[in-house]
Write an enzyme that holds these catalytic residues in place. Structure first.
Site, PDB file in Angstrom:
ATOM      1  N   LYS A 112     -10.605  -2.582  -4.076  1.00 56.80           N
ATOM      2  CA  LYS A 112     -11.972  -0.898  -3.918  1.00 56.80           C
ATOM      3  C   LYS A 112     -10.614   0.146  -4.240  1.00 56.80           C
ATOM      4  O   LYS A 112     -11.519   0.784  -5.039  1.00 56.80           O
ATOM      5  CB  LYS A 112     -12.442  -0.975  -2.541  1.00 56.80           C
ATOM      6  CG  LYS A 112     -13.321  -1.780  -1.775  1.00 56.80           C
ATOM      7  CD  LYS A 112     -13.311  -1.313  -0.340  1.00 56.80           C
ATOM      8  CE  LYS A 112     -13.610  -1.935   0.667  1.00 56.80           C
ATOM      9  NZ  LYS A 112     -12.373  -2.259   1.558  1.00 56.80           N
ATOM     10  N   LYS A 145       0.910  -0.838   0.239  1.00 58.83           N
ATOM     11  CA  LYS A 145      -0.073   0.004  -0.390  1.00 58.83           C
ATOM     12  C   LYS A 145       0.226   1.490  -0.366  1.00 58.83           C
ATOM     13  O   LYS A 145       0.658   2.349  -0.321  1.00 58.83           O
ATOM     14  CB  LYS A 145      -1.161   0.094   1.121  1.00 58.83           C
ATOM     15  CG  LYS A 145      -2.045  -0.740   0.891  1.00 58.83           C
ATOM     16  CD  LYS A 145      -2.954  -1.332   1.664  1.00 58.83           C
ATOM     17  CE  LYS A 145      -4.437  -1.694   1.280  1.00 58.83           C
ATOM     18  NZ  LYS A 145      -5.600  -2.111   2.224  1.00 58.83           N
ATOM     19  N   LYS A 173      -5.134  -8.404  -6.819  1.00 57.50           N
ATOM     20  CA  LYS A 173      -6.632  -8.360  -6.065  1.00 57.50           C
ATOM     21  C   LYS A 173      -6.995  -7.624  -6.540  1.00 57.50           C
ATOM     22  O   LYS A 173      -7.239  -6.741  -6.831  1.00 57.50           O
ATOM     23  CB  LYS A 173      -5.928  -8.348  -4.578  1.00 57.50           C
ATOM     24  CG  LYS A 173      -7.025  -8.841  -3.522  1.00 57.50           C
ATOM     25  CD  LYS A 173      -6.530  -8.032  -2.567  1.00 57.50           C
ATOM     26  CE  LYS A 173      -6.811  -6.499  -1.934  1.00 57.50           C
ATOM     27  NZ  LYS A 173      -7.201  -6.902  -0.463  1.00 57.50           N
TER      28      LYS A 173
HETATM   29  N1  AQP Z   1     -10.168  -9.501  -4.192  1.00 57.29           N
HETATM   30  C1  AQP Z   1     -10.638  -9.851  -2.499  1.00 57.29           C
HETATM   31  N2  AQP Z   1     -10.322 -11.561  -2.715  1.00 57.29           N
HETATM   32  C2  AQP Z   1     -11.096 -11.760  -1.008  1.00 57.29           C
HETATM   33  N3  AQP Z   1     -11.282 -11.107  -0.515  1.00 57.29           N
HETATM   34  C3  AQP Z   1     -10.576 -10.158  -0.214  1.00 57.29           C
HETATM   35  N4  AQP Z   1     -11.068  -9.047   0.408  1.00 57.29           N
HETATM   36  C4  AQP Z   1     -10.961  -8.069  -0.019  1.00 57.29           C
HETATM   37  N5  AQP Z   1     -10.128  -8.109  -0.472  1.00 57.29           N
HETATM   38  C5  AQP Z   1     -11.092  -9.800  -1.445  1.00 57.29           C
HETATM   39  C6  AQP Z   1     -11.473  -9.440   2.166  1.00 57.29           C
HETATM   40  O1  AQP Z   1     -12.681  -8.778   2.241  1.00 57.29           O
HETATM   41  C7  AQP Z   1     -12.209  -7.793   3.643  1.00 57.29           C
HETATM   42  C8  AQP Z   1     -12.094  -6.852   4.003  1.00 57.29           C
HETATM   43  O2  AQP Z   1     -10.624  -6.738   3.635  1.00 57.29           O
HETATM   44  P1  AQP Z   1     -10.560  -4.204   3.661  1.00 57.29           P
HETATM   45  O3  AQP Z   1     -11.955  -3.815   3.206  1.00 57.29           O
HETATM   46  O4  AQP Z   1     -10.872  -4.502   5.286  1.00 57.29           O
HETATM   47  O5  AQP Z   1      -9.747  -4.688   3.015  1.00 57.29           O
HETATM   48  P2  AQP Z   1      -8.703  -4.682   1.973  1.00 57.29           P
HETATM   49  O6  AQP Z   1      -7.892  -6.539   2.179  1.00 57.29           O
HETATM   50  O7  AQP Z   1      -7.591  -3.913   1.671  1.00 57.29           O
HETATM   51  O8  AQP Z   1      -9.431  -4.955   0.934  1.00 57.29           O
HETATM   52  P3  AQP Z   1      -9.505  -3.398  -0.580  1.00 57.29           P
HETATM   53  O9  AQP Z   1     -10.915  -3.635  -1.404  1.00 57.29           O
HETATM   54  O10 AQP Z   1      -8.520  -4.020  -1.544  1.00 57.29           O
HETATM   55  O11 AQP Z   1      -9.917  -2.254   0.085  1.00 57.29           O
HETATM   56  P4  AQP Z   1      -8.766  -1.174  -0.132  1.00 57.29           P
HETATM   57  O12 AQP Z   1      -8.934  -0.813  -1.722  1.00 57.29           O
HETATM   58  O13 AQP Z   1      -9.195  -0.041   0.637  1.00 57.29           O
HETATM   59  O14 AQP Z   1      -7.347  -2.057   0.108  1.00 57.29           O
HETATM   60  C9  AQP Z   1     -10.771  -8.847   4.448  1.00 57.29           C
HETATM   61  O15 AQP Z   1     -11.137 -10.505   5.217  1.00 57.29           O
HETATM   62  C10 AQP Z   1     -10.408  -9.054   3.400  1.00 57.29           C
HETATM   63  O16 AQP Z   1      -9.158 -10.348   2.942  1.00 57.29           O
END
Ligand code: AQP
Length: 338
Positions: free
Chosen positions: A204, A118, A201
């Site tokens: 969001k 990140k 991955k």
């Molecule tokens: N692509 C994914 N596949 C499976 N699981 C996922 N999770 C996130 N993306 C995937 C799971 O969603 C939960 C919450 O995630 P988060 O919002 O706390 O943070 P993150 O993992 O960083 O998700 P994003 O969508 O990638 O957010 P941003 O873009 O803000 O960093 C977790 O259980 C995660 O494993």
């Protein structure tokens, strides 16, 4: 009698709209664990985590938090059965996090791959909060003495750190106070990949909206994104071994399996031999059938924001019945007077 009440905790950041990755990797499992009735379940919008990446966006944060709450409920989280909260409304999360900042070692934190991903090349400009993120996550979990945490695969390392913090705290104070929490990483879609790049991955915060399916996308948007998803020219094989070097194809098969609640091999026994011209429309129909009702329910719930706020206030009240005594006992163990 087990020492710790079987209790599930997990959270999602209100850092943007919910994606299919969040739904399949996390929320769908949250609902299953709630409905199994074997554990108390606590689910959280982790707004304190969301500000580690982007701080001065108050309206966006408030909107995303309420929309995420609507997403949880529309997906099947019942605020009567589960405790549904917004992190900043339960101050014990941040209070325990400070103690854990003093338990965790710099060397442990520097190994966290999510921080490296990140912060990228701009680590000197990243917030201190982003660096400390995993210690706050450990506090989110351990302030409930949670025994199980359903997460996607990307969170595995943070769960290991949570266990290390619990073990060190218990060892340093000669107590058996915090549990060694187990991650629950299960299902066909523990790592949903970007629709534009099978090595990344689905996220969001990816700058390309075409890389992800948002839970609020309408049927046309879902179908268009799947139609335009990157794939290869080969037909689907008849088993998963045939997808070893085909990450984009494997991703679509895994998504299909998770949405249809069947195994990836079962998807290939139905669709093996077909090209993407046939498979993508079938996947789009399935995705619209499964996600459409959730998206519509989210927008209906968003029309009554005072009700969302009431649900969160009630959730915080219930949560604090658990977290306040655990924080008090932690302070006593540490020697804080009062
Ligand atoms: N692509 C994914 N596949 C499976 N699981 C996922 N999770 C996130 N993306 C995937 C799971 O969603 C939960 C919450 O995630 P988060 O919002 O706390 O943070 P993150 O993992 O960083 O998700 P994003 O969508 O990638 O957010 P941003 O873009 O803000 O960093 C977790 O259980 C995660 O494993």
């Amino acid at each position: 009698m087990p020492k710790f009440t079987p209790r599930v905790f997990s959270g999602i950041q209100p850092s943007g709209g919910l994606t299919l990755g969040n739904y399949l990797g996390a929320i769908k499992r949250f609902v299953e664990m709630q409905d199994a009735g074997t554990h108390e379940t606590v689910y959280c919008m982790v707004d304190l985590h969301a500000i580690t990446a982007e701080l001065a966006q108050p309206e966006k944060l408030a909107h995303n938090t309420r929309e995420l709450c609507a997403g949880f409920i529309a997906s099947g989280i019942d605020p009567e059965k589960s405790i549904l909260i917004n992190q900043s409304q339960v101050p014990e999360h941040a209070q325990l996090a400070w103690i854990f900042n003093c338990v965790a070692r710099m060397g442990w934190m520097q190994r966290m791959t999510q921080f490296k991903d990140k912060a990228g090349k701009h680590a000197q400009n990243a917030s201190l909060g982003l660096f400390a993120y995993p210690a706050l996550m450990a506090a989110d979990i351990l302030i409930y003495h949670a025994t199980h945490v359903p997460v996607g695969e990307d969170q595995k390392q943070h769960l290991e750190l949570t266990r290390d913090i619990a073990i060190k705290f218990n060892h340093d104070f000669g107590v058996d106070f915090f549990p060694e929490t187990e991650p629950v990483i299960e299902g066909a879609a523990t790592r949903v990949m970007s629709l534009r790049d099978g090595s990344k991955k689905m996220s969001k915060s990816d700058p390309s909206d075409m890389s992800r399916i948002n839970m609020t996308d309408d049927a046309d948007a879902i179908a268009a994104k799947i139609r335009k998803a990157r794939t290869d020219p080969e037909p689907l094989p008849s088993d998963m071994d045939g997808l070893t070097d085909r990450p984009e194809a494997r991703n679509l098969v895994n998504i299909y399996a998770a949405l249809a609640e069947i195994t990836p091999d079962a998807v290939l026994s139905d669709h093996g031999g077909k090209g993407f011209g046939d498979f993508k429309p079938a996947l789009a129909d399935l995705a619209v059938a499964r996600l459409g009702p959730i998206g519509s329910e989210m927008s209906r719930l968003m029309d009554d924001q005072p009700e969302i706020d009431r649900i969160l206030a009630r959730g915080a009240e219930r949560a604090r019945e658990i977290t306040a005594p655990i924080l008090k006992r932690t302070y006593d163990i540490v020697g804080m007077v009062g």
